[in-house]
Design a protein around this motif. Sequence first.
Motif, PDB file in Angstrom:
ATOM      1  N   THR A  89       0.872  -1.165   0.000  1.00 61.26           N
ATOM      2  CA  THR A  89       0.000   0.000   0.000  1.00 61.26           C
ATOM      3  C   THR A  89       0.917   1.225   0.000  1.00 61.26           C
ATOM      4  O   THR A  89       2.147   1.098   0.011  1.00 61.26           O
ATOM      5  CB  THR A  89      -0.901   0.023   1.242  1.00 61.26           C
ATOM      6  N   ILE A  90       0.329   2.401   0.010  1.00 62.07           N
ATOM      7  CA  ILE A  90       1.141   3.613  -0.013  1.00 62.07           C
ATOM      8  C   ILE A  90       1.849   3.819   1.320  1.00 62.07           C
ATOM      9  O   ILE A  90       3.070   3.985   1.380  1.00 62.07           O
ATOM     10  CB  ILE A  90       0.278   4.838  -0.371  1.00 62.07           C
ATOM     11  N   ASP A  91       1.079   3.793   2.400  1.00 63.53           N
ATOM     12  CA  ASP A  91       1.640   4.042   3.730  1.00 63.53           C
ATOM     13  C   ASP A  91       0.833   3.222   4.733  1.00 63.53           C
ATOM     14  O   ASP A  91      -0.388   3.351   4.801  1.00 63.53           O
ATOM     15  CB  ASP A  91       1.544   5.537   4.052  1.00 63.53           C
ATOM     16  N   ALA A  92       1.510   2.394   5.507  1.00 59.38           N
ATOM     17  CA  ALA A  92       0.830   1.516   6.460  1.00 59.38           C
ATOM     18  C   ALA A  92       0.039   2.284   7.509  1.00 59.38           C
ATOM     19  O   ALA A  92      -0.921   1.758   8.077  1.00 59.38           O
ATOM     20  CB  ALA A  92       1.837   0.597   7.133  1.00 59.38           C
ATOM     21  N   SER A  93       0.411   3.532   7.769  1.00 55.76           N
ATOM     22  CA  SER A  93      -0.319   4.316   8.764  1.00 55.76           C
ATOM     23  C   SER A  93      -1.655   4.822   8.228  1.00 55.76           C
ATOM     24  O   SER A  93      -2.516   5.252   8.998  1.00 55.76           O
ATOM     25  CB  SER A  93       0.534   5.498   9.241  1.00 55.76           C
ATOM     26  N   ILE A  94      -1.829   4.758   6.909  1.00 53.84           N
ATOM     27  CA  ILE A  94      -3.097   5.162   6.297  1.00 53.84           C
ATOM     28  C   ILE A  94      -3.925   3.931   5.950  1.00 53.84           C
ATOM     29  O   ILE A  94      -5.073   3.794   6.370  1.00 53.84           O
ATOM     30  CB  ILE A  94      -2.850   6.014   5.040  1.00 53.84           C
ATOM     31  N   VAL A  95      -3.350   3.034   5.177  1.00 57.84           N
ATOM     32  CA  VAL A  95      -3.969   1.736   4.896  1.00 57.84           C
ATOM     33  C   VAL A  95      -2.910   0.673   5.141  1.00 57.84           C
ATOM     34  O   VAL A  95      -1.909   0.601   4.415  1.00 57.84           O
ATOM     35  CB  VAL A  95      -4.483   1.632   3.447  1.00 57.84           C
ATOM     36  N   LEU A  99      14.059   7.461 -15.576  1.00 56.39           N
ATOM     37  CA  LEU A  99      12.606   7.467 -15.415  1.00 56.39           C
ATOM     38  C   LEU A  99      12.250   6.869 -14.055  1.00 56.39           C
ATOM     39  O   LEU A  99      12.842   5.876 -13.637  1.00 56.39           O
ATOM     40  CB  LEU A  99      11.944   6.633 -16.522  1.00 56.39           C
ATOM     41  N   PHE A 100      11.277   7.462 -13.392  1.00 61.06           N
ATOM     42  CA  PHE A 100      10.745   6.948 -12.138  1.00 61.06           C
ATOM     43  C   PHE A 100       9.269   6.615 -12.346  1.00 61.06           C
ATOM     44  O   PHE A 100       8.499   7.472 -12.790  1.00 61.06           O
ATOM     45  CB  PHE A 100      10.891   7.989 -11.023  1.00 61.06           C
ATOM     46  N   SER A 101       8.901   5.372 -12.075  1.00 62.33           N
ATOM     47  CA  SER A 101       7.499   4.985 -12.267  1.00 62.33           C
ATOM     48  C   SER A 101       6.910   4.446 -10.973  1.00 62.33           C
ATOM     49  O   SER A 101       7.609   3.828 -10.165  1.00 62.33           O
ATOM     50  CB  SER A 101       7.372   3.936 -13.374  1.00 62.33           C
ATOM     51  N   VAL A 102       5.605   4.675 -10.800  1.00 62.45           N
ATOM     52  CA  VAL A 102       4.885   4.177  -9.634  1.00 62.45           C
ATOM     53  C   VAL A 102       3.541   3.622 -10.094  1.00 62.45           C
ATOM     54  O   VAL A 102       2.781   4.309 -10.781  1.00 62.45           O
ATOM     55  CB  VAL A 102       4.627   5.278  -8.583  1.00 62.45           C
ATOM     56  N   TRP A 103       3.284   2.360  -9.728  1.00 56.67           N
ATOM     57  CA  TRP A 103       1.963   1.765  -9.959  1.00 56.67           C
ATOM     58  C   TRP A 103       1.494   1.239  -8.608  1.00 56.67           C
ATOM     59  O   TRP A 103       1.909   0.188  -8.161  1.00 56.67           O
ATOM     60  CB  TRP A 103       2.039   0.642 -10.996  1.00 56.67           C
ATOM     61  N   ILE A 104       0.662   2.005  -7.939  1.00 60.86           N
ATOM     62  CA  ILE A 104       0.241   1.691  -6.584  1.00 60.86           C
ATOM     63  C   ILE A 104      -1.236   2.062  -6.428  1.00 60.86           C
ATOM     64  O   ILE A 104      -1.756   2.862  -7.204  1.00 60.86           O
ATOM     65  CB  ILE A 104       1.109   2.457  -5.551  1.00 60.86           C
ATOM     66  N   GLY A 105      -1.884   1.481  -5.431  1.00 62.49           N
ATOM     67  CA  GLY A 105      -3.271   1.843  -5.144  1.00 62.49           C
ATOM     68  C   GLY A 105      -4.229   0.670  -5.119  1.00 62.49           C
ATOM     69  O   GLY A 105      -5.290   0.739  -4.494  1.00 62.49           O
ATOM     70  N   ILE A 106      -3.869  -0.411  -5.807  1.00 60.21           N
ATOM     71  CA  ILE A 106      -4.757  -1.579  -5.851  1.00 60.21           C
ATOM     72  C   ILE A 106      -5.040  -2.086  -4.449  1.00 60.21           C
ATOM     73  O   ILE A 106      -6.196  -2.339  -4.078  1.00 60.21           O
ATOM     74  CB  ILE A 106      -4.129  -2.698  -6.707  1.00 60.21           C
ATOM     75  N   ASN A 107      -4.002  -2.200  -3.640  1.00 62.66           N
ATOM     76  CA  ASN A 107      -4.172  -2.726  -2.288  1.00 62.66           C
ATOM     77  C   ASN A 107      -4.699  -1.679  -1.316  1.00 62.66           C
ATOM     78  O   ASN A 107      -5.348  -2.026  -0.324  1.00 62.66           O
ATOM     79  CB  ASN A 107      -2.855  -3.298  -1.779  1.00 62.66           C
ATOM     80  N   ASP A 108      -4.442  -0.404  -1.591  1.00 63.01           N
ATOM     81  CA  ASP A 108      -5.025   0.638  -0.747  1.00 63.01           C
ATOM     82  C   ASP A 108      -6.549   0.569  -0.809  1.00 63.01           C
ATOM     83  O   ASP A 108      -7.236   0.746   0.202  1.00 63.01           O
ATOM     84  CB  ASP A 108      -4.549   2.013  -1.208  1.00 63.01           C
ATOM     85  N   ILE A 109      -7.061   0.294  -1.980  1.00 68.22           N
ATOM     86  CA  ILE A 109      -8.506   0.168  -2.146  1.00 68.22           C
ATOM     87  C   ILE A 109      -8.990  -1.187  -1.635  1.00 68.22           C
ATOM     88  O   ILE A 109      -9.939  -1.277  -0.858  1.00 68.22           O
ATOM     89  CB  ILE A 109      -8.887   0.375  -3.624  1.00 68.22           C
ATOM     90  N   GLY A 110      -8.314  -2.262  -2.038  1.00 69.29           N
ATOM     91  CA  GLY A 110      -8.741  -3.599  -1.674  1.00 69.29           C
ATOM     92  C   GLY A 110      -8.665  -3.873  -0.177  1.00 69.29           C
ATOM     93  O   GLY A 110      -9.616  -4.380   0.423  1.00 69.29           O
ATOM     94  N   GLN A 111      -7.543  -3.507   0.456  1.00 66.18           N
ATOM     95  CA  GLN A 111      -7.396  -3.766   1.878  1.00 66.18           C
ATOM     96  C   GLN A 111      -8.366  -2.928   2.703  1.00 66.18           C
ATOM     97  O   GLN A 111      -8.905  -3.386   3.712  1.00 66.18           O
ATOM     98  CB  GLN A 111      -5.959  -3.503   2.333  1.00 66.18           C
ATOM     99  N   ALA A 112      -8.599  -1.702   2.277  1.00 68.47           N
ATOM    100  CA  ALA A 112      -9.530  -0.851   2.998  1.00 68.47           C
ATOM    101  C   ALA A 112     -10.947  -1.430   2.919  1.00 68.47           C
ATOM    102  O   ALA A 112     -11.683  -1.443   3.908  1.00 68.47           O
ATOM    103  CB  ALA A 112      -9.503   0.564   2.425  1.00 68.47           C
ATOM    104  N   TYR A 113     -11.316  -1.924   1.745  1.00 76.27           N
ATOM    105  CA  TYR A 113     -12.624  -2.543   1.592  1.00 76.27           C
ATOM    106  C   TYR A 113     -12.759  -3.767   2.488  1.00 76.27           C
ATOM    107  O   TYR A 113     -13.774  -3.987   3.132  1.00 76.27           O
ATOM    108  CB  TYR A 113     -12.822  -2.981   0.148  1.00 76.27           C
TER     109      TYR A 113
END
Length: 366
Positions: free
Chosen positions: A165-171, A208-222
Amino acid sequence: MKSLALLSISVSLLPAVLGQQSAWGQCGGQGWTGPTTCVSGYTCVYSNPWYSQCIPGSATGNTSTGSSTRPTSSSSTSRTSSSTSSAPGTSGTGTGKFWFSFGDSYTQTGFSYSGTQPSNSNPFGNPTYPGNTPCGSNPNWIDYAATTYNSGIVKVYNHAFGGATIDASIVAPWSNTVKTLVGQVNDFLNYNAPGKTYYPSWSSSNTLFSVWIGINDIGQAYWRGSVPNMDTLMNRYFQLVQSMYNVGARHFLFLTVPPVQRSPLMLGQGSTNTANQKAVIANYNAKLKAKAASWAASNAGATALVYDTSTVVNAILDNPSAYGLRDATSYGSGNTYAWCDNYHISPVVHKALAADLSKLIKGTYI
């Protein structure tokens, strides 16, 4: 209305073990009700919260009882491949360009910052190409992008970690052993930034710097019964981006959350849950696009490309036969599946994403 019983998906694995799983078969994951032990010579190895697989190991009849061995970030376990997985030949001339990547299981290859470093002859460093992906020893999108759709040598430092996730303190991720985006960026800052132990002499202009994140922020929160505050997520996300900018990063690629509401796992949760997840994904992606634009405008010399993954994934799922796939919901190994397990897109879909995405970055960044 928060119906996301979505993840009233049971976390425990049901005890009805039907013998031992065969080589390379699924042996664990949320909702899995089949065998959780493997035949002799194979070990049940964690890939992600929804999928574990029997791979060659020293255990004799793995004694796992619903949990599976979780590989470290330096795991280089070899698995059967349904598509080519031999180390790619480099293309182009010169010392090449650099790519630092961050994300979750959709991007992970099992790279360890302290292992064999990327080079012109070994662009991914460690583990052996294509690395450890949720689809076994099959390339994912970044494997394809950097070795098949590139215009020259590009050395990839792939810090992505399954379950992040992005940050464990948020999700909080599914386990406290998961390296979040915070941890991944800290690894970059502590080891790959200028002056650090594994600084490979990248510069602002050739990286180049790439980030693909958010799937688990949504899934774990749900799963825990609440939708995260998107502005809070985005603010933290771009604090981390800013920390990379502060040490010289200038060119960024952000990937949107794909339509995982169409995965076999989510379809099994019913239409209300999939509709709600679709709406939250759309909100997250809209916030990402807006934040990326405003952040780039506020930071001199920064470029921020946002790639919408839904276009290609939806096109494939809407017309699977056009891509040689049997349907939009089956999963398994081989080149006729849209999914390699019930939550991860297959190598066929990864390759199509890489081919399309490369149009944004080929020549300039890779």
